[in-house]
Write a protein that holds these residues in place. Sequence first.
Motif, PDB file in Angstrom:
ATOM      1  N   ILE A   4       0.869  -1.175   0.000  1.00  0.00           N
ATOM      2  CA  ILE A   4       0.000   0.000   0.000  1.00  0.00           C
ATOM      3  C   ILE A   4       0.905   1.223   0.000  1.00  0.00           C
ATOM      4  O   ILE A   4       1.887   1.275   0.743  1.00  0.00           O
ATOM      5  CB  ILE A   4      -0.899   0.017   1.242  1.00  0.00           C
ATOM      6  CG1 ILE A   4      -1.760  -1.245   1.286  1.00  0.00           C
ATOM      7  CG2 ILE A   4      -1.762   1.281   1.270  1.00  0.00           C
ATOM      8  CD1 ILE A   4      -2.393  -1.510   2.643  1.00  0.00           C
ATOM      9  N   VAL A   5       0.562   2.193  -0.826  1.00  0.00           N
ATOM     10  CA  VAL A   5       1.273   3.466  -0.842  1.00  0.00           C
ATOM     11  C   VAL A   5       0.271   4.546  -0.477  1.00  0.00           C
ATOM     12  O   VAL A   5      -0.817   4.620  -1.064  1.00  0.00           O
ATOM     13  CB  VAL A   5       1.911   3.762  -2.218  1.00  0.00           C
ATOM     14  CG1 VAL A   5       2.552   5.150  -2.235  1.00  0.00           C
ATOM     15  CG2 VAL A   5       2.935   2.689  -2.575  1.00  0.00           C
ATOM     16  N   ALA A  68     -13.431   0.347   2.250  1.00  0.00           N
ATOM     17  CA  ALA A  68     -12.529  -0.285   1.282  1.00  0.00           C
ATOM     18  C   ALA A  68     -11.865  -1.506   1.901  1.00  0.00           C
ATOM     19  O   ALA A  68     -11.700  -1.594   3.122  1.00  0.00           O
ATOM     20  CB  ALA A  68     -11.467   0.719   0.828  1.00  0.00           C
ATOM     21  N   LYS A  69     -11.467  -2.438   1.053  1.00  0.00           N
ATOM     22  CA  LYS A  69     -10.868  -3.677   1.566  1.00  0.00           C
ATOM     23  C   LYS A  69      -9.604  -3.422   2.385  1.00  0.00           C
ATOM     24  O   LYS A  69      -9.256  -4.212   3.261  1.00  0.00           O
ATOM     25  CB  LYS A  69     -10.618  -4.672   0.446  1.00  0.00           C
ATOM     26  CG  LYS A  69      -9.734  -4.188  -0.677  1.00  0.00           C
ATOM     27  CD  LYS A  69      -9.731  -5.211  -1.808  1.00  0.00           C
ATOM     28  CE  LYS A  69      -9.047  -4.704  -3.042  1.00  0.00           C
ATOM     29  NZ  LYS A  69      -9.137  -5.687  -4.128  1.00  0.00           N
ATOM     30  N   PHE A  75      -7.589  -8.377   4.695  1.00  0.00           N
ATOM     31  CA  PHE A  75      -6.977  -8.120   3.397  1.00  0.00           C
ATOM     32  C   PHE A  75      -5.470  -8.194   3.586  1.00  0.00           C
ATOM     33  O   PHE A  75      -4.876  -7.352   4.257  1.00  0.00           O
ATOM     34  CB  PHE A  75      -7.402  -6.753   2.847  1.00  0.00           C
ATOM     35  CG  PHE A  75      -6.829  -6.454   1.488  1.00  0.00           C
ATOM     36  CD1 PHE A  75      -7.245  -7.161   0.369  1.00  0.00           C
ATOM     37  CD2 PHE A  75      -5.869  -5.464   1.327  1.00  0.00           C
ATOM     38  CE1 PHE A  75      -6.715  -6.885  -0.890  1.00  0.00           C
ATOM     39  CE2 PHE A  75      -5.340  -5.185   0.071  1.00  0.00           C
ATOM     40  CZ  PHE A  75      -5.757  -5.900  -1.033  1.00  0.00           C
ATOM     41  N   GLN A  76      -4.854  -9.182   3.035  1.00  0.00           N
ATOM     42  CA  GLN A  76      -3.439  -9.453   3.272  1.00  0.00           C
ATOM     43  C   GLN A  76      -2.528  -8.537   2.462  1.00  0.00           C
ATOM     44  O   GLN A  76      -2.658  -8.448   1.234  1.00  0.00           O
ATOM     45  CB  GLN A  76      -3.122 -10.907   2.919  1.00  0.00           C
ATOM     46  CG  GLN A  76      -3.823 -11.912   3.815  1.00  0.00           C
ATOM     47  CD  GLN A  76      -3.260 -11.853   5.224  1.00  0.00           C
ATOM     48  OE1 GLN A  76      -2.102 -12.174   5.445  1.00  0.00           O
ATOM     49  NE2 GLN A  76      -4.080 -11.445   6.179  1.00  0.00           N
ATOM     50  N   VAL A  77      -1.633  -7.846   3.161  1.00  0.00           N
ATOM     51  CA  VAL A  77      -0.627  -7.001   2.518  1.00  0.00           C
ATOM     52  C   VAL A  77       0.719  -7.275   3.172  1.00  0.00           C
ATOM     53  O   VAL A  77       0.794  -7.818   4.278  1.00  0.00           O
ATOM     54  CB  VAL A  77      -0.970  -5.496   2.625  1.00  0.00           C
ATOM     55  CG1 VAL A  77      -2.284  -5.182   1.938  1.00  0.00           C
ATOM     56  CG2 VAL A  77      -0.973  -5.022   4.054  1.00  0.00           C
ATOM     57  N   ASP A  78       1.776  -6.878   2.490  1.00  0.00           N
ATOM     58  CA  ASP A  78       3.121  -7.043   3.024  1.00  0.00           C
ATOM     59  C   ASP A  78       3.607  -5.808   3.755  1.00  0.00           C
ATOM     60  O   ASP A  78       4.549  -5.876   4.532  1.00  0.00           O
ATOM     61  CB  ASP A  78       4.088  -7.413   1.893  1.00  0.00           C
ATOM     62  CG  ASP A  78       3.728  -8.766   1.297  1.00  0.00           C
ATOM     63  OD1 ASP A  78       3.989  -9.775   1.968  1.00  0.00           O
ATOM     64  OD2 ASP A  78       3.170  -8.797   0.189  1.00  0.00           O
ATOM     65  N   ARG A 104      -6.601   4.909   8.672  1.00  0.00           N
ATOM     66  CA  ARG A 104      -7.184   3.620   9.058  1.00  0.00           C
ATOM     67  C   ARG A 104      -6.325   2.469   8.530  1.00  0.00           C
ATOM     68  O   ARG A 104      -6.052   1.501   9.236  1.00  0.00           O
ATOM     69  CB  ARG A 104      -8.619   3.493   8.540  1.00  0.00           C
ATOM     70  CG  ARG A 104      -9.216   2.100   8.660  1.00  0.00           C
ATOM     71  CD  ARG A 104      -9.277   1.599  10.082  1.00  0.00           C
ATOM     72  NE  ARG A 104      -9.727   0.196  10.115  1.00  0.00           N
ATOM     73  CZ  ARG A 104      -9.614  -0.598  11.158  1.00  0.00           C
ATOM     74  NH1 ARG A 104      -9.093  -0.149  12.285  1.00  0.00           N
ATOM     75  NH2 ARG A 104     -10.026  -1.830  11.115  1.00  0.00           N
ATOM     76  N   THR A 105      -5.885   2.595   7.293  1.00  0.00           N
ATOM     77  CA  THR A 105      -5.057   1.540   6.710  1.00  0.00           C
ATOM     78  C   THR A 105      -3.732   1.405   7.456  1.00  0.00           C
ATOM     79  O   THR A 105      -3.279   0.290   7.739  1.00  0.00           O
ATOM     80  CB  THR A 105      -4.811   1.822   5.218  1.00  0.00           C
ATOM     81  OG1 THR A 105      -6.078   1.912   4.562  1.00  0.00           O
ATOM     82  CG2 THR A 105      -3.999   0.734   4.570  1.00  0.00           C
ATOM     83  N   ALA A 106      -3.122   2.530   7.816  1.00  0.00           N
ATOM     84  CA  ALA A 106      -1.888   2.482   8.599  1.00  0.00           C
ATOM     85  C   ALA A 106      -2.136   1.815   9.946  1.00  0.00           C
ATOM     86  O   ALA A 106      -1.309   1.024  10.417  1.00  0.00           O
ATOM     87  CB  ALA A 106      -1.322   3.886   8.789  1.00  0.00           C
ATOM     88  N   ASP A 107      -3.273   2.105  10.553  1.00  0.00           N
ATOM     89  CA  ASP A 107      -3.658   1.483  11.818  1.00  0.00           C
ATOM     90  C   ASP A 107      -3.768  -0.032  11.658  1.00  0.00           C
ATOM     91  O   ASP A 107      -3.278  -0.801  12.496  1.00  0.00           O
ATOM     92  CB  ASP A 107      -4.988   2.090  12.275  1.00  0.00           C
ATOM     93  CG  ASP A 107      -5.437   1.584  13.630  1.00  0.00           C
ATOM     94  OD1 ASP A 107      -4.686   1.749  14.605  1.00  0.00           O
ATOM     95  OD2 ASP A 107      -6.552   1.027  13.711  1.00  0.00           O
ATOM     96  N   VAL A 108      -4.380  -0.468  10.576  1.00  0.00           N
ATOM     97  CA  VAL A 108      -4.530  -1.903  10.300  1.00  0.00           C
ATOM     98  C   VAL A 108      -3.172  -2.549  10.094  1.00  0.00           C
ATOM     99  O   VAL A 108      -2.894  -3.631  10.624  1.00  0.00           O
ATOM    100  CB  VAL A 108      -5.449  -2.131   9.081  1.00  0.00           C
ATOM    101  CG1 VAL A 108      -5.410  -3.590   8.626  1.00  0.00           C
ATOM    102  CG2 VAL A 108      -6.880  -1.728   9.405  1.00  0.00           C
ATOM    103  N   VAL A 109      -2.304  -1.883   9.342  1.00  0.00           N
ATOM    104  CA  VAL A 109      -0.962  -2.427   9.093  1.00  0.00           C
ATOM    105  C   VAL A 109      -0.213  -2.606  10.415  1.00  0.00           C
ATOM    106  O   VAL A 109       0.436  -3.633  10.643  1.00  0.00           O
ATOM    107  CB  VAL A 109      -0.185  -1.530   8.095  1.00  0.00           C
ATOM    108  CG1 VAL A 109       1.280  -1.897   8.038  1.00  0.00           C
ATOM    109  CG2 VAL A 109      -0.820  -1.626   6.710  1.00  0.00           C
ATOM    110  N   LEU A 110      -0.335  -1.638  11.301  1.00  0.00           N
ATOM    111  CA  LEU A 110       0.302  -1.757  12.617  1.00  0.00           C
ATOM    112  C   LEU A 110      -0.276  -2.907  13.423  1.00  0.00           C
ATOM    113  O   LEU A 110       0.458  -3.704  14.004  1.00  0.00           O
ATOM    114  CB  LEU A 110       0.133  -0.459  13.407  1.00  0.00           C
ATOM    115  CG  LEU A 110       1.141   0.649  13.174  1.00  0.00           C
ATOM    116  CD1 LEU A 110       0.767   1.875  13.999  1.00  0.00           C
ATOM    117  CD2 LEU A 110       2.565   0.216  13.472  1.00  0.00           C
TER     118      LEU A 110
END
Length: 192
Positions: A4-5, A68-69, A75-78, A104-110
């Motif tokens: 994700i960017v 969003a996914k 939703f699997q990301v690296d 929100r996405t950064a929160d999920v990544v963490l």
Amino acid sequence: MRLIVGISGATGAIIGIRILELLQQTDIETHLVISAWGKTTIEFETSFTVKEVEALADYSYSHKDQAAKLSSGSFQVDGMIVAPCSMKTIASIRMGLADNLLSRTADVVLKERKQLLLLARETPLNTIHLENMTELSRMGAIIFPMMPAFYNHPKNIQDTIDHLAYRTLDQYGISFTEAKRWNGIKEGRSSI
């Protein structure tokens, strides 16, 4: 690999754009979120339109789309790169505010213990900025200030942009042969 960017509203949107351009040369799947102020910064600082930047990614999402996914850990990301990352975005991530898709996405990544790389952009830094970045580092985020290098003797701004983009992608094990690397002082300057 799937990355994700994020592009937030700090100066330096061209770094995020260059990262997307480089990732196009790979088989890495890219997902892009641009904040409201990130869109303004792209139009103000670069020759790109927001649509052109969105077209550099495999998938692009509205910062308003909290459904969003990307907003789910299922939703699997690296990992995720936020380039540039404003102090507002850093504060939002640190507090878990999740008030837009980027934070929100950064929160999920963490929470999923994936690699979150924040290309922090502000100068000078006040104590609030430093405390926010320190806490995010403790949480596992990589704080990556957008600082130029001079050992590679950049000839123009593009050399500096490229170096920052290459160094960012190094953090994910993505390397390019064009990247200028430190080879020691004797090889760098023959007169020493």
